[in-house]
Scaffold this active site. Structure first.
Site, PDB file in Angstrom:
ATOM      1  N   ASN A   1       0.803  -1.222   0.000  1.00 39.43           N
ATOM      2  CA  ASN A   1       0.000   0.000   0.000  1.00 39.43           C
ATOM      3  C   ASN A   1       0.834   1.270   0.000  1.00 39.43           C
ATOM      4  O   ASN A   1       0.292   2.356  -0.161  1.00 39.43           O
ATOM      5  CB  ASN A   1      -1.005  -0.008   1.160  1.00 39.43           C
ATOM      6  CG  ASN A   1      -2.151  -0.961   0.859  1.00 39.43           C
ATOM      7  OD1 ASN A   1      -2.304  -1.400  -0.290  1.00 39.43           O
ATOM      8  ND2 ASN A   1      -2.948  -1.286   1.866  1.00 39.43           N
TER       9      ASN A   1
ATOM     10  N   ARG B   1      -8.462  -0.703  -7.493  1.00 39.42           N
ATOM     11  CA  ARG B   1      -8.969   0.620  -7.123  1.00 39.42           C
ATOM     12  C   ARG B   1      -7.875   1.671  -7.025  1.00 39.42           C
ATOM     13  O   ARG B   1      -8.096   2.827  -7.358  1.00 39.42           O
ATOM     14  CB  ARG B   1      -9.639   0.554  -5.752  1.00 39.42           C
ATOM     15  CG  ARG B   1     -10.818  -0.319  -5.634  1.00 39.42           C
ATOM     16  CD  ARG B   1     -11.355  -0.224  -4.231  1.00 39.42           C
ATOM     17  NE  ARG B   1     -11.679   1.159  -3.898  1.00 39.42           N
ATOM     18  CZ  ARG B   1     -12.791   1.768  -4.250  1.00 39.42           C
ATOM     19  NH1 ARG B   1     -13.706   1.132  -4.921  1.00 39.42           N
ATOM     20  NH2 ARG B   1     -13.001   3.026  -3.921  1.00 39.42           N
TER      21      ARG B   1
ATOM     22  N   PRO C   1     -16.687   5.077  -1.696  1.00 39.42           N
ATOM     23  CA  PRO C   1     -16.761   6.226  -2.605  1.00 39.42           C
ATOM     24  C   PRO C   1     -15.429   6.991  -2.661  1.00 39.42           C
ATOM     25  O   PRO C   1     -14.533   6.746  -1.844  1.00 39.42           O
ATOM     26  CB  PRO C   1     -17.853   7.101  -1.985  1.00 39.42           C
ATOM     27  CG  PRO C   1     -17.970   6.661  -0.576  1.00 39.42           C
ATOM     28  CD  PRO C   1     -17.466   5.252  -0.478  1.00 39.42           C
ATOM     29  N   VAL C   2     -15.325   7.905  -3.628  1.00 42.70           N
ATOM     30  CA  VAL C   2     -14.084   8.695  -3.744  1.00 42.70           C
ATOM     31  C   VAL C   2     -14.407  10.192  -3.646  1.00 42.70           C
ATOM     32  O   VAL C   2     -13.659  11.030  -4.147  1.00 42.70           O
ATOM     33  CB  VAL C   2     -13.337   8.385  -5.066  1.00 42.70           C
ATOM     34  CG1 VAL C   2     -12.672   7.024  -4.991  1.00 42.70           C
ATOM     35  CG2 VAL C   2     -14.252   8.484  -6.268  1.00 42.70           C
ATOM     36  N   ASP C   3     -15.529  10.516  -2.984  1.00 41.48           N
ATOM     37  CA  ASP C   3     -15.949  11.921  -2.888  1.00 41.48           C
ATOM     38  C   ASP C   3     -14.884  12.812  -2.239  1.00 41.48           C
ATOM     39  O   ASP C   3     -14.649  13.944  -2.670  1.00 41.48           O
ATOM     40  CB  ASP C   3     -17.291  12.029  -2.138  1.00 41.48           C
ATOM     41  CG  ASP C   3     -17.278  11.301  -0.795  1.00 41.48           C
ATOM     42  OD1 ASP C   3     -16.636  10.238  -0.693  1.00 41.48           O
ATOM     43  OD2 ASP C   3     -17.903  11.806   0.159  1.00 41.48           O
ATOM     44  N   LEU C   4     -14.199  12.283  -1.210  1.00 45.62           N
ATOM     45  CA  LEU C   4     -13.183  13.099  -0.532  1.00 45.62           C
ATOM     46  C   LEU C   4     -11.987  13.383  -1.452  1.00 45.62           C
ATOM     47  O   LEU C   4     -11.394  14.462  -1.394  1.00 45.62           O
ATOM     48  CB  LEU C   4     -12.682  12.377   0.730  1.00 45.62           C
ATOM     49  CG  LEU C   4     -13.338  12.774   2.049  1.00 45.62           C
ATOM     50  CD1 LEU C   4     -14.845  12.723   1.989  1.00 45.62           C
ATOM     51  CD2 LEU C   4     -12.831  11.896   3.174  1.00 45.62           C
TER      52      LEU C   4
ATOM     53  N   ASP D   1      -7.073  -4.042   7.986  1.00 49.46           N
ATOM     54  CA  ASP D   1      -6.449  -5.046   7.117  1.00 49.46           C
ATOM     55  C   ASP D   1      -5.899  -6.247   7.897  1.00 49.46           C
ATOM     56  O   ASP D   1      -5.382  -7.190   7.293  1.00 49.46           O
ATOM     57  CB  ASP D   1      -5.306  -4.410   6.298  1.00 49.46           C
ATOM     58  CG  ASP D   1      -5.837  -3.475   5.217  1.00 49.46           C
ATOM     59  OD1 ASP D   1      -7.043  -3.511   4.941  1.00 49.46           O
ATOM     60  OD2 ASP D   1      -5.037  -2.704   4.665  1.00 49.46           O
TER      61      ASP D   1
HETATM   62  C1  EPZ Z   1      -6.530   2.086   2.181  1.00 51.35           C
HETATM   63  O1  EPZ Z   1      -7.756   2.112   1.465  1.00 51.35           O
HETATM   64  C2  EPZ Z   1      -5.914   0.734   1.904  1.00 51.35           C
HETATM   65  N1  EPZ Z   1      -5.722   0.571   0.486  1.00 51.35           N
HETATM   66  C3  EPZ Z   1      -6.827  -0.371   2.445  1.00 51.35           C
HETATM   67  O2  EPZ Z   1      -6.182  -1.622   2.246  1.00 51.35           O
HETATM   68  C4  EPZ Z   1      -7.060  -0.143   3.924  1.00 51.35           C
HETATM   69  O3  EPZ Z   1      -7.976  -1.099   4.392  1.00 51.35           O
HETATM   70  C5  EPZ Z   1      -7.612   1.261   4.162  1.00 51.35           C
HETATM   71  O4  EPZ Z   1      -6.731   2.253   3.576  1.00 51.35           O
HETATM   72  C6  EPZ Z   1      -7.773   1.599   5.633  1.00 51.35           C
HETATM   73  O5  EPZ Z   1      -6.554   1.462   6.280  1.00 51.35           O
HETATM   74  C7  EPZ Z   1      -4.673   1.094  -0.116  1.00 51.35           C
HETATM   75  O6  EPZ Z   1      -3.841   1.753   0.487  1.00 51.35           O
HETATM   76  C8  EPZ Z   1      -4.518   0.810  -1.559  1.00 51.35           C
HETATM   77  P1  EPZ Z   1      -9.828   4.995   3.240  1.00 51.35           P
HETATM   78  P2  EPZ Z   1      -8.518   3.465   1.220  1.00 51.35           P
HETATM   79  O7  EPZ Z   1      -9.966   6.036   2.187  1.00 51.35           O
HETATM   80  O8  EPZ Z   1      -7.528   4.553   1.030  1.00 51.35           O
HETATM   81  C9  EPZ Z   1     -14.555   5.911   3.259  1.00 51.35           C
HETATM   82  C10 EPZ Z   1      -5.917  -3.787   1.341  1.00 51.35           C
HETATM   83  O9  EPZ Z   1      -6.437  -4.906   1.542  1.00 51.35           O
HETATM   84  N2  EPZ Z   1     -14.281   6.900   2.173  1.00 51.35           N
HETATM   85  O10 EPZ Z   1      -9.026   5.329   4.448  1.00 51.35           O
HETATM   86  O11 EPZ Z   1      -9.500   3.240   0.146  1.00 51.35           O
HETATM   87  C11 EPZ Z   1     -14.300   4.489   2.800  1.00 51.35           C
HETATM   88  O12 EPZ Z   1     -15.404   3.975   2.097  1.00 51.35           O
HETATM   89  C12 EPZ Z   1      -6.764  -2.536   1.294  1.00 51.35           C
HETATM   90  O13 EPZ Z   1      -4.700  -3.634   1.163  1.00 51.35           O
HETATM   91  C13 EPZ Z   1     -15.318   7.717   1.733  1.00 51.35           C
HETATM   92  O14 EPZ Z   1     -16.470   7.634   2.193  1.00 51.35           O
HETATM   93  O15 EPZ Z   1      -9.262   3.646   2.602  1.00 51.35           O
HETATM   94  C14 EPZ Z   1     -14.009   3.792   4.105  1.00 51.35           C
HETATM   95  O16 EPZ Z   1     -15.199   3.444   4.739  1.00 51.35           O
HETATM   96  C15 EPZ Z   1      -8.226  -2.824   1.474  1.00 51.35           C
HETATM   97  N3  EPZ Z   1     -15.035   8.649   0.756  1.00 51.35           N
HETATM   98  C16 EPZ Z   1     -13.292   4.865   4.916  1.00 51.35           C
HETATM   99  O17 EPZ Z   1     -13.613   6.104   4.294  1.00 51.35           O
HETATM  100  C17 EPZ Z   1     -13.793   8.791   0.224  1.00 51.35           C
HETATM  101  O18 EPZ Z   1     -13.604   9.649  -0.673  1.00 51.35           O
HETATM  102  C18 EPZ Z   1     -11.778   4.731   4.984  1.00 51.35           C
HETATM  103  O19 EPZ Z   1     -11.283   4.538   3.666  1.00 51.35           O
HETATM  104  C19 EPZ Z   1     -12.761   7.962   0.691  1.00 51.35           C
HETATM  105  C20 EPZ Z   1     -13.026   7.026   1.676  1.00 51.35           C
END
Ligand code: EPZ
Length: 430
Positions: free
Chosen positions: A23, A96, A126-129, A310
C-alpha cells in the site's frame, strides 16, 4: 485458477523476511508521474497489484524497469512525457488504487480522464473526498458515463483542505496533487498511516517540502518541478502482522525480519493478551507460543495507530480457537466480514450483527474447501487452515497474489504444510 492446499497441524519455526509494503509501493509508483526524471524504488514487493499498476503507467508514458538491485527487488519508473491522461474503466475496476493516478496526471498535465473505481467486496468505497480535495486545489471536475473528467488549465493552486473524516487514499491523493500546486497546502484531519509518512519522505527527496506527515496536519509547499530520487519502500506492516498472527495460531517460534514491530503495536498487544509472547528486535520481532489455549480478546478496528482493518480477518481466524467469546468490531469498512461464513465452513462459531462479529472459540477446526473473497479475508482462511484438522483448500487465490509475496514459500520455509495447485481453468468455480 490456482488454489492453495494446506494440511493443518504443523507448528511454525523459522525466519520470514518481510517485503516492502504494497500500500506504499503503489502510491510511490503513482508519484513517478510527477517528474520527467527516473524514480528508483527499492525494497519493492513483486505482487499482482504492482505489476498491474506498472501496466497502467506504461500506457500513460512511463517506462517500468524491474530488476534485482543490491538492496533486493527494485523498480525504476521514468515518465519523460505523459503520452496519455486516460485511465480506462477496465484497468481502474481491477485495482482501485489505479484511481490515484488522477491527481498526478492532473498536476503534471492539467487534464485527466480517469474511470470511477466503483464499489468492492468490502464496502461502497466512494471517492468523494478525493474529488473534493482536487476541487479545493482548483480542479474543475465533471462526472459522466462513469468517468472523472478533471481540468486545471492554469495549474493547481495551494489550499486549506479539512477532511470531514480520515481517509488514507484521499490524504495521499491530495498530497500527490498539491506538491505541484502553486503555493502552500494545509491538510487537516489527515490520515496518519505509516505509508503516508513514506510517501512524504519520497516526495521530499523529489524536491518538495511536506511537513507533518504521520500527524493529522500536513503542510505542503508546492514546487514548479520535481526531480527524480531513490527511495526504499517501508516494510509491509500488514504482511508483518499476518505472519505474527499465523505464528500465534500455529504455535512455535517465528522471527520476522526486515520490518519494524512498532508499525503493528496495536496488534501485538492483542496477540500478547491472547497468550502468545512477542519479542521486539532491532530488525523486527519474534513471536512464540508453546502449547496452552489462546484466550478470547476483543478488538475494534480504527485508523492508525488503532487496530488495522487489514488485520481484522486474520485476527478473527485466531479467535476461532480461543477460550471464550471475542467481539470484533469493524469500524472502517461497512461490509468486511465476508470471511466469517467461510471460516464457519471450517467449523468456526461466528455471529455477525451489523459491524460486530461475535466469535465463540471452538476446540478444533476441520479442513474444508473455502473461497477467498478479498485479499485480507483470503489470508485469514490460510491462517485457519494452518491449524484445521485435515486439508483446507482455498480457492480464488488471485486475491492473495495481489498483496502477499511468495506466501506459500514463506510459510512453507517455517514448516507449514502448504502448496499451490496450479489451475487449468477447467471445471473450477469462479
Ligand atoms: C486504504 O484504502 C488501503 N488501500 C486499504 O487496504 C485499507 O484497508 C484502508 O486504507 C484503511 O486502512 C490502499 O492503500 C490501496 P480509506 P482506502 O480512504 O484509502 C470511506 C488492502 O487490503 N471513504 O481510508 O481506500 C471508505 O469507504 C486494502 O490492502 C469515503 O467515504 O481507505 C471507508 O469506509 C483494502 N469517501 C473509509 O472512508 C472517500 O472519498 C476509509 O477509507 C474515501 C473514503
Amino acid at each position: 485458477m490456482d488454489r492453495i492446499a494446506i494440511t493443518g497441524g504443523a507448528r511454525l519455526n523459522g525466519v520470514i523476511p518481510i517485503s516492502g509494503a504494497k500500500n506504499s509501493a503503489i502510491k510511490l509508483m503513482a508519484a513517478s508521474l510527477l517528474t520527467d526524471e527516473p524514480l528508483r524504488l527499492t525494497n519493492m514487493p513483486r505482487l499482482a497489484d504492482t505489476k498491474f499498476l506498472g501496466k497502467l503507467l506504461q500506457r500513460l508514458g512511463t517506462s517500468v524497469d524491474e530488476k534485482d538491485g543490491p538492496d533486493g527487488a527494485e523498480t525504476v519508473l521514468h515518465t519523460p512525457e505523459v503520452v496519455s491522461s486516460f485511465a480506462p474503466y477496465d484497468l481502474v475496476r481491477q485495482m482501485r488504487a489505479s484511481f490515484n493516478v488522477l491527481g498526478p496526471l492532473l498536476a503534471r498535465t492539467g487534464t485527466a480522464k480517469v474511470s470511477l473505481p466503483g464499489g468492492c467486496t468490502i464496502g461502497a468505497r466512494p471517492v468523494d473526498l478525493h474529488l473534493k480535495a482536487l476541487e479545493a486545489l482548483g480542479a474543475v471536475i465533471d462526472l459522466h458515463e462513469g468517468y472523472v473528467y478533471a481540468q486545471a488549465p492554469r495549474g493547481l493552486r495551494g489550499a486549506e483542505i479539512a477532511f470531514p473524516f480520515v481517509s488514507v487514499g484521499a490524504t495521499e491523493h491530495a498530497m500527490l496533487a498539491a506538491v505541484l500546486a502553486k503555493g502552500d497546502t494545509v491538510l487537516t484531519n489527515s490520515a496518519c498511516e505509516p505509508e503516508i509518512e513514506d510517501l512524504a519522505e519520497c516526495l521530499n527527496k523529489m524536491g518538495t517540502k511536506v511537513e507533518g506527515a504521520g500527524t493529522p496536519t500536513i503542510r505542503i509547499t508546492g514546487v514548479a518541478r520535481l526531480n527524480g530520487a531513490t527511495h526504499s519502500v517501508i516494510p509491509d506492516r500488514i504482511e508483518t502482522g499476518t505472519f505474527a498472527v499465523a505464528a500465534a495460531m500455529a504455535g512455535g517460534e517465528v522471527r520476522l525480519t526486515n520490518t519494524r514491530a512498532h508499525l503493528i503495536e496495536s496488534l501485538l498487544v492483542k496477540i500478547e493478551e491472547a497468550g502468545a509472547s512477542v519479542e521486539r528486535t532491532n530488525d523486527g520481532l519474534i513471536v512464540r507460543r508453546n502449547g496452552g489455549r489462546l484466550k478470547a480478546v476483543d478488538v475494534t478496528t480504527d485508523v492508525y495507530p488503532g487496530f488495522a482493518t487489514d488485520l481484522q480477518a486474520q485476527f478473527m481466524a485466531l479467535m476461532t480457537l480461543a477460550d471464550g467469546e471475542s467481539v470484533i468490531t469493524e469500524n472502517v469498512f461497512e461490509n468486511r466480514f465476508m470471511h466469517a461464513p467461510e471460516l464457519a465452513r471450517l467449523g468456526a462459531d461466528i455471529t455477525i450483527s451489523g459491524r460486530e462479529a461475535r466469535v465463540k472459540g471452538v476446540e478444533q477446526l476441520t479442513g474444508a474447501q473455502v473461497m477467498a473473497t478479498d485479499l485480507r479475508a483470503s489470508v485469514g482462511l490460510v491462517i485457519a487452515g494452518l491449524v484445521a484438522k485435515g486439508e483446507t483448500m482455498v480457492g480464488r487465490v488471485y486475491h492473495l497474489d495481489r498483496g502477499f509475496e511468495r506466501l506459500e514459500e514463506k510459510l512453507g520455509a517455517c514448516g507449514a504444510n502448504i502448496r499451490r495447485i496450479k489451475g487449468d481453468g477447467e471445471g473450477e468455480e469462479e
